[in-house]
Structures are given as C-alpha cells and as structure tokens.
Design a protein around this motif. Structure first.
Motif, PDB file in Angstrom:
ATOM      1  N   GLY A   1      46.095  28.876  55.373  1.00 45.52           N
ATOM      2  CA  GLY A   1      46.726  29.951  56.140  1.00 45.52           C
ATOM      3  C   GLY A   1      46.768  31.254  55.371  1.00 45.52           C
ATOM      4  O   GLY A   1      47.409  32.215  55.794  1.00 45.52           O
ATOM      5  N   VAL A   2      46.066  31.301  54.231  1.00 45.51           N
ATOM      6  CA  VAL A   2      46.051  32.461  53.345  1.00 45.51           C
ATOM      7  C   VAL A   2      44.663  33.082  53.374  1.00 45.51           C
ATOM      8  O   VAL A   2      43.652  32.376  53.465  1.00 45.51           O
ATOM      9  CB  VAL A   2      46.431  32.057  51.907  1.00 45.51           C
ATOM     10  N   ASP A   3      44.580  34.400  53.256  1.00 43.31           N
ATOM     11  CA  ASP A   3      43.294  35.084  53.263  1.00 43.31           C
ATOM     12  C   ASP A   3      42.386  34.557  52.162  1.00 43.31           C
ATOM     13  O   ASP A   3      42.829  34.287  51.036  1.00 43.31           O
ATOM     14  CB  ASP A   3      43.507  36.595  53.091  1.00 43.31           C
ATOM     15  N   SER A   4      41.108  34.436  52.460  1.00 43.03           N
ATOM     16  CA  SER A   4      40.149  33.854  51.514  1.00 43.03           C
ATOM     17  C   SER A   4      40.025  34.665  50.233  1.00 43.03           C
ATOM     18  O   SER A   4      39.720  34.116  49.172  1.00 43.03           O
ATOM     19  CB  SER A   4      38.772  33.729  52.178  1.00 43.03           C
ATOM     20  N   HIS A   5      40.286  35.973  50.289  1.00 45.22           N
ATOM     21  CA  HIS A   5      40.191  36.814  49.096  1.00 45.22           C
ATOM     22  C   HIS A   5      41.324  36.542  48.107  1.00 45.22           C
ATOM     23  O   HIS A   5      41.229  36.933  46.934  1.00 45.22           O
ATOM     24  CB  HIS A   5      40.208  38.286  49.489  1.00 45.22           C
ATOM     25  N   LEU A   6      42.365  35.887  48.557  1.00 44.58           N
ATOM     26  CA  LEU A   6      43.469  35.491  47.675  1.00 44.58           C
ATOM     27  C   LEU A   6      43.368  34.023  47.289  1.00 44.58           C
ATOM     28  O   LEU A   6      43.826  33.621  46.217  1.00 44.58           O
ATOM     29  CB  LEU A   6      44.809  35.746  48.358  1.00 44.58           C
ATOM     30  N   ALA A   7      42.748  33.222  48.158  1.00 43.11           N
ATOM     31  CA  ALA A   7      42.702  31.770  47.961  1.00 43.11           C
ATOM     32  C   ALA A   7      41.609  31.319  47.002  1.00 43.11           C
ATOM     33  O   ALA A   7      41.549  30.141  46.657  1.00 43.11           O
ATOM     34  CB  ALA A   7      42.526  31.069  49.307  1.00 43.11           C
ATOM     35  N   GLY A   8      40.742  32.231  46.569  1.00 45.79           N
ATOM     36  CA  GLY A   8      39.698  31.863  45.617  1.00 45.79           C
ATOM     37  C   GLY A   8      38.286  31.996  46.137  1.00 45.79           C
ATOM     38  O   GLY A   8      37.325  31.906  45.381  1.00 45.79           O
ATOM     39  N   LEU A   9      38.137  32.219  47.451  1.00 48.26           N
ATOM     40  CA  LEU A   9      36.811  32.329  48.058  1.00 48.26           C
ATOM     41  C   LEU A   9      36.605  33.718  48.646  1.00 48.26           C
ATOM     42  O   LEU A   9      36.159  33.876  49.787  1.00 48.26           O
ATOM     43  CB  LEU A   9      36.620  31.255  49.124  1.00 48.26           C
ATOM     44  N   GLY A  10      36.931  34.752  47.840  1.00 50.59           N
ATOM     45  CA  GLY A  10      36.642  36.115  48.261  1.00 50.59           C
ATOM     46  C   GLY A  10      35.157  36.300  48.486  1.00 50.59           C
ATOM     47  O   GLY A  10      34.728  37.173  49.240  1.00 50.59           O
ATOM     48  N   ASN A  11      34.376  35.465  47.848  1.00 42.32           N
ATOM     49  CA  ASN A  11      32.948  35.352  48.109  1.00 42.32           C
ATOM     50  C   ASN A  11      32.571  33.891  47.914  1.00 42.32           C
ATOM     51  O   ASN A  11      33.274  33.147  47.228  1.00 42.32           O
ATOM     52  CB  ASN A  11      32.136  36.242  47.162  1.00 42.32           C
ATOM     53  N   MET A  12      31.460  33.488  48.507  1.00 38.43           N
ATOM     54  CA  MET A  12      30.963  32.139  48.277  1.00 38.43           C
ATOM     55  C   MET A  12      30.544  32.014  46.813  1.00 38.43           C
ATOM     56  O   MET A  12      29.999  32.963  46.228  1.00 38.43           O
ATOM     57  CB  MET A  12      29.773  31.848  49.191  1.00 38.43           C
TER      58      MET A  12
ATOM     59  N   LEU B   1      42.986  50.833  58.724  1.00 34.62           N
ATOM     60  CA  LEU B   1      43.455  49.449  58.707  1.00 34.62           C
ATOM     61  C   LEU B   1      42.672  48.638  57.682  1.00 34.62           C
ATOM     62  O   LEU B   1      43.233  47.788  56.977  1.00 34.62           O
ATOM     63  CB  LEU B   1      43.297  48.823  60.096  1.00 34.62           C
ATOM     64  N   TRP B   2      41.362  48.889  57.601  1.00 35.43           N
ATOM     65  CA  TRP B   2      40.535  48.188  56.614  1.00 35.43           C
ATOM     66  C   TRP B   2      40.993  48.502  55.193  1.00 35.43           C
ATOM     67  O   TRP B   2      41.131  47.606  54.363  1.00 35.43           O
ATOM     68  CB  TRP B   2      39.061  48.554  56.784  1.00 35.43           C
ATOM     69  N   ASP B   3      41.209  49.786  54.907  1.00 39.50           N
ATOM     70  CA  ASP B   3      41.620  50.195  53.563  1.00 39.50           C
ATOM     71  C   ASP B   3      42.928  49.513  53.156  1.00 39.50           C
ATOM     72  O   ASP B   3      43.071  49.063  52.009  1.00 39.50           O
ATOM     73  CB  ASP B   3      41.786  51.720  53.503  1.00 39.50           C
ATOM     74  N   ASP B   4      43.854  49.417  54.096  1.00 35.18           N
ATOM     75  CA  ASP B   4      45.134  48.763  53.812  1.00 35.18           C
ATOM     76  C   ASP B   4      44.925  47.273  53.562  1.00 35.18           C
ATOM     77  O   ASP B   4      45.513  46.702  52.635  1.00 35.18           O
ATOM     78  CB  ASP B   4      46.094  48.988  54.979  1.00 35.18           C
ATOM     79  N   TYR B   5      44.097  46.638  54.379  1.00 33.51           N
ATOM     80  CA  TYR B   5      43.793  45.211  54.205  1.00 33.51           C
ATOM     81  C   TYR B   5      43.150  44.965  52.848  1.00 33.51           C
ATOM     82  O   TYR B   5      43.516  44.024  52.122  1.00 33.51           O
ATOM     83  CB  TYR B   5      42.866  44.743  55.324  1.00 33.51           C
ATOM     84  N   ALA B   6      42.162  45.770  52.495  1.00 33.29           N
ATOM     85  CA  ALA B   6      41.442  45.596  51.236  1.00 33.29           C
ATOM     86  C   ALA B   6      42.391  45.733  50.047  1.00 33.29           C
ATOM     87  O   ALA B   6      42.278  44.987  49.057  1.00 33.29           O
ATOM     88  CB  ALA B   6      40.308  46.609  51.136  1.00 33.29           C
ATOM     89  N   ARG B   7      43.327  46.654  50.137  1.00 31.43           N
ATOM     90  CA  ARG B   7      44.297  46.852  49.054  1.00 31.43           C
ATOM     91  C   ARG B   7      45.233  45.657  48.945  1.00 31.43           C
ATOM     92  O   ARG B   7      45.472  45.142  47.842  1.00 31.43           O
ATOM     93  CB  ARG B   7      45.103  48.137  49.299  1.00 31.43           C
ATOM     94  N   ARG B   8      45.753  45.169  50.065  1.00 31.90           N
ATOM     95  CA  ARG B   8      46.721  44.074  50.050  1.00 31.90           C
ATOM     96  C   ARG B   8      46.095  42.750  49.608  1.00 31.90           C
ATOM     97  O   ARG B   8      46.777  41.891  49.039  1.00 31.90           O
ATOM     98  CB  ARG B   8      47.349  43.903  51.437  1.00 31.90           C
ATOM     99  N   ASN B   9      44.801  42.591  49.862  1.00 33.90           N
ATOM    100  CA  ASN B   9      44.145  41.321  49.558  1.00 33.90           C
ATOM    101  C   ASN B   9      43.213  41.399  48.349  1.00 33.90           C
ATOM    102  O   ASN B   9      42.429  40.478  48.111  1.00 33.90           O
ATOM    103  CB  ASN B   9      43.382  40.836  50.789  1.00 33.90           C
ATOM    104  N   ASN B  10      43.307  42.477  47.597  1.00 39.20           N
ATOM    105  CA  ASN B  10      42.537  42.633  46.355  1.00 39.20           C
ATOM    106  C   ASN B  10      41.035  42.437  46.583  1.00 39.20           C
ATOM    107  O   ASN B  10      40.355  41.739  45.822  1.00 39.20           O
ATOM    108  CB  ASN B  10      43.033  41.649  45.281  1.00 39.20           C
ATOM    109  N   VAL B  11      40.502  43.035  47.629  1.00 38.60           N
ATOM    110  CA  VAL B  11      39.089  42.902  47.948  1.00 38.60           C
ATOM    111  C   VAL B  11      38.241  43.650  46.918  1.00 38.60           C
ATOM    112  O   VAL B  11      38.497  44.825  46.615  1.00 38.60           O
ATOM    113  CB  VAL B  11      38.780  43.433  49.360  1.00 38.60           C
ATOM    114  N   ILE B  12      37.245  42.974  46.398  1.00 35.74           N
ATOM    115  CA  ILE B  12      36.279  43.580  45.488  1.00 35.74           C
ATOM    116  C   ILE B  12      34.924  43.538  46.173  1.00 35.74           C
ATOM    117  O   ILE B  12      34.318  42.467  46.313  1.00 35.74           O
ATOM    118  CB  ILE B  12      36.216  42.821  44.147  1.00 35.74           C
TER     119      ILE B  12
END
Length: 576
Positions: free
Chosen positions: A103-114, A557-568
């Motif tokens: 139930g957690v975003d993949s970028h936080l759960a360890g699979l921000g990328n395959m 909305l994307w920028d906020d999401y990327a910041r909250r989920n530590n998207v690289i």
C-alpha cells in the motif's frame, strides 16, 4: 441484562396489554435482536483472502471483458463480484507488486526502478534498493500477526538475495520464482541470462533450489498444486485459522509457451490478423460499456497484417495462438483451485482479488534486450533457443507476440507494458466476496496501492503502517498511502483521487478527467502531453497547447509527488 429477565418482561408486557407496556416490550425485542445480530457479527470468522495476480494480461484478454479466449472460471467469479473498469498499476511488474503488497508507493518501498533497469544515479539510494525494503510492512506480515496462515506461490520479483524473499516478509510457506520471468516448464531456463548454464532462481521457504520438483510440469499447474498443498496442510494443523494465499501466476509472461493440446484449441483462430482481432474486441468492449469514443491507434513502427509475408503471418498468428492457450490454461488451473476451496467449504468465506500486474506486453527480443545495451543477454537468447515455427511454444522456444497483438489486447488504450499511457497501466481487475459485497461495477479510479487498505478495512485489521506510528516506528515504516475503497464496493460515492507515478523516466499524472503523460520518442514526443480521458481514453488528441494552465496544474502535482516520494529520475533508460 439477563435474557430470562428480558423474556419475562416481554411476556408480562404482552399479557398486561396496555399501550405503554407493549411499547416497552417492543423496544426490548428490537434491542435484543440488535444485540444478537452484533454478537453474530462479532463471532463471524474473518474471511480467507485469495490474491491472484496474472502477468502481462491485456484489458481485453478475458471473456467477461469481451475476449474470444476461453476463461469460464475467471468470468464466473468476476460476474459474482465487483468489476473495476478504471484500475491502474505501475507500468511493469516489480513496482506494481511492491505497491500491491504494502500500500506504499514503489519509490519508497524499494522498487523506484526495476532492479534490471536501475540507472547509475539511482543505485544505492533509499527507495532504489531493487528489492522490497524493510521500511515497509507487507500485507502478509500484518495478516500473520492478526492470526492468519500466510502462503505464496508463483512470481516474487521483489528481491533475489538472502533475506529478501517472501519468508522475510510475513509468509509462512512459499514457493517462488525470484526473477521477472523464466521458462514455464521444469528446465529452469531463465527469461534472461548473462552466461551459458545460468538457471532461473527458485526458492522454497527461503531455500534456493537446484532442481524443480518432479510434479512441476507447467508453471500454472504447479503453482496451483503447491498452493493447495499449503492451504490443506494448514487446515490440518490449525483448522480454525483463516488463510491469506497469494497466487502469482507467471502466465502469460514471455517466453510464450503452452502444450500442443492447449494451442490446438486456437488453431487458425488468428489467421485474419491483429487488425481484425482489434476490430472484434473493440466492438465487444463498446457493447459492454467498457470503452467509448475512437479506438487506439497502432503503436509506432507496427506493420499492417497484409504487409507480412506468408511465413511471417504463420509465425505471428502462431504466437497469438500460444498466448491464448496460456491464458486458457491459467484459467483452467485457477478453476481447480476454486473447485477445491468450494469442496472444502472455504470459498464462501473467501475474499478473492484478481488483477493483472500491468498492461499487455508489446516488446520483442530486439526491443527488450537490444544488442548495444544488453549484448550478453541478447547473445544468450539468440544462441540458446529455437526460433523455428515448429518449435514455437515448446521447451527451447523464445516467443514474444509483439506490439500489434498487444494493441489488440487492449483496443481502447494506447501503448502497452512499460509506458505511462493507458495501455501500460489500465488493467483487468475485480474483487469477489458475495458474503457481504454485492455484484456490480466500480467505474471510478482505483489504484493498486488501494488494495492493502481495502483488505484491512474489510477484515477490520490494522497494521503498524496503517495507523499513526509511534516516534520509534516513524523511522521504521512508511505509512500506507493508498486508501480503502470499501465505500465504493458498497455502492457509495467517494471523493476523487489522483493517480501519479513514474518508471524509466516515463511519467503520468491523472486528476479527474485530465491526464498528463511524458514519454520519449517514438511512443511519445519527449514532452508533457495532455489528454481528457473522459472524452479521449485512447489518448489520440494532445490538448497541451490548448490548455496550458491545466497542464501546468498537473505538472505542479507531479513536482509535489516527486518531492514527497524521493523520486530520482534515471540518467539512463534502456528503452523498455
């Protein structure tokens, strides 16, 4: 109050006969009935949970969704439950599975990328471990601590190393394929390898296997057999405990393989080509109210059926026959599981959730393992398989069915697996629990990360990650970011929710009827595009220039999401 005293009051009230006493007696009867109902609910056993995931299935590949492929068992179950018409996952398998189980975003759960596609600037960063990390609490862990037996068979794809398998995330028993794909037979040939003799990794209860059991004849058959063994063994030891069973079919993931007998059921069915199949399925889905407006255009680089040579047509139609056979075989073995649960008296009290992990697979060998980017894998594939027509579907074959058949697999959606368009994330899904949830359809947006909180809501269970954590737990578990859709299952309106995610640098932002996507050429234009999904689900009309303010709003909305989920965002993308 003692029940005997209540009974005496009611009896005397009726005998005395005055209006006030009779009214009081009636009130007591109502309260007594409510109390008995509440007690019955309190004593009612928690439901078993069966979570079924199929691999790379398109939105029009099942009978109840308008397909010609025979899937009677899935269709019957879907018709008894709530069908989701706007259910979205990540664009590929492992990020989806990370969100599905936590139930957690993949970028936080360890699979921000395959793990297979990790870019250099992402390696070693939090959320990009390439496996399900320990900062999320899995559904199996939550349910196990609440008294469930927990089992899994099938594709894991959330970590290959020691301590990264299902046994480390709450599963009592498990038999899993570790990587993203492999031969569907017992030869243990991987879907991708770096060197000769490399075997696909399988673990049983955490132990790495050198060979597969003798009864492993075909993936769909064995995963069902093994899961049934786990369930029956658990009932013998602890008959009162409910079970959580996660069945992760590898079908119909490439390499496409099926028995001659299963393929024969579809011999000649696809000889008229993918354009004809696209037309047929689009008409059926329109009649079912699943799509409206214009159908999707063919992916860039696709070839018209009539431009193929006779040999190319034979190989292409054969690939689709194998694919259909795989889906039918999966349905057949799934039906065996349902029948067994019914015979044991378990099915009535089992919550079943069925879904695909992403859209149809439209890549081929050259697109999946390009020579210049994955030379070792490409050479291994080409040197270790038989690509002849007679071998297709057998043990040593290596078959994709290509972008054109994937286009027919979801005629209302543009693109396919790996892309942020509808064809990559909009998948078949339904939930069945007739005991408390009536059959119907949910047409509003539902996300894969909504599954965990919905299950917890239905069962009345709370995990540490689903409630306000203590100061110690804040550093240990990311909170669940999905939401329960139980009100929608009960026919109630829910507030709109956004769908935002990223993979391989490809991005999507869905808010209400508006959707912004960014995809590289040739599938996209390398810039943000804007679509009105209500009017244009096929994403044919880019409205970015006509609606700059709306596009700017979605990018915010994307920028906020990327910041909250530590998207690289990756500094390298393979093109998958």
């Amino acid at each position: 109050m003692n029940k005997n005293i209540i009974a005496t009051i009611i009896k005397r009230g009726w005998q005395k006969g005055d209006v006030g006493t009779r009214l009081f007696a009636r009130i007591l009867i109502v309260f007594l009935a409510l109390g008995m109902s509440y007690q019955a609910q309190a004593n009612s056993p928690r439901p078993n949970i069966l979570l079924v995931v199929v691999d790379d299935l398109g939105f029009a590949d099942l009978g109840y969704l308008g397909s010609e492929i025979k899937t009677p068992n899935i269709d019957r179950l879907a018709e008894q439950g709530v069908q989701f018409t706007d259910f979205h996952t990540a664009f590929t398998c492992s990020p989806t599975r990370a969100m599905l189980l936590t139930g957690v975003d993949s970028h936080l759960a360890g699979l921000g990328n395959m793990a297979e596609e990790m870019a250099d600037n992402q390696r070693g960063q939090p959320g990009y471990e390439g496996y399900l990390n320990q900062r999320v609490e899995s559904l199996a862990t939550i349910l196990k601590s609440a008294g469930y037996n927990t089992y899994m068979t099938g594709k894991w794809h959330l970590g290959k190393g020691e301590g990264q398998g299902p046994e480390s995330h709450g599963f009592d028993r498990s038999f899993v394929l570790l990587p993203g794909g492999a031969s569907h037979y017992a030869d243990m040939k991987p879907a991708y390898a770096q060197h000769e003799g490399q075997k696909a990794g399988y673990r049983e209860d955490g132990v790495l296997l050198k060979t597969l059991p003798e009864r492993f004849q075909y993936s769909s058959q064995f995963y069902v057999d093994q899961l049934l063994d786990y369930i029956q063994s658990g009932k013998q030891k602890q008959s009162q405990k409910p079970f959580f069973a996660y069945l992760a079919f590898t079908a119909p993931h490439w390499p496409l393989q099926a028995s001659e007998q299963a393929i024969a059921e579809y011999q000649g069915r696809y000889d008229k080509g993918y354009e004809q199949l696209h037309k047929e399925r689009a008409a059926k889905q329109r009649a079912l109210g699943l799509i409206s407006g214009e159908p999707a255009v063919m992916p860039p680089g696709s070839r018209k059926w009539e431009s193929l040579s006779s040999e190319e047509k034979s190989q292409s139609s054969r690939a689709m026959e194998i694919y259909a056979a795989m889906v039918s075989e999966m349905d057949k073995h799934f039906g065996r599981l349902l029948k067994s649960l019914e015979q044991q008296g378990d099915l009535e009290n089992t919550l079943v959730i069925f879904m695909s992990d992403n859209g149809a697979e439209g890549h081929d060998v050259d697109a999946t393992w390009p020579k210049d980017q994955f030379p070792k894998v490409y050479n291994w594939v080409m040197n270790n398989h038989d690509f002849s027509l007679r071998a297709m579907g057998k043990v040593d074959s290596y078959v994709f069915y290509g972008p054109e058949w994937a286009w027919a697999g979801a005629p209302g959606f543009y693109g396919y697996k790996g892309f942020s368009s509808e064809g990559g994330s909009h998948v078949p899904a339904f939930l069945t629990y007739p005991k408390t949830i009536k059959a119907g359809r949910v047409d509003q947006l539902v996300r894969v990360k909504d599954i965990v909180p919905t299950i917890l809501d239905i069962t009345g269970i709370k995990g540490r990650a689903s409630k306000s954590p203590s100061s110690e737990e804040k550093t240990a578990y990311h909170p669940i970011s999905g939401r329960s859709i139980l009100p929608a299952l009960q026919g109630k309106a829910m507030a709109p929710v956004n769908f935002i995610t990223e993979l391989f640098g490809k991005r999507v932002v869905r808010s209400g009827d508006w959707k912004a996507i960014l995809m590289p050429i040739p599938m996209g234009n390398g810039q943000w595009q804007l679509f009105n999904i209500r009017d244009d689900r096929a994403e044919r009309k880019n409205l970015a220039l006509k609606n700059p303010d709306k596009l700017k709003e979605l990018i915010t909305l994307w920028d906020d999401y990327a910041r909250r989920n530590n998207v690289i965002l990756p500094n390298w993308v393979s093109g998958y």
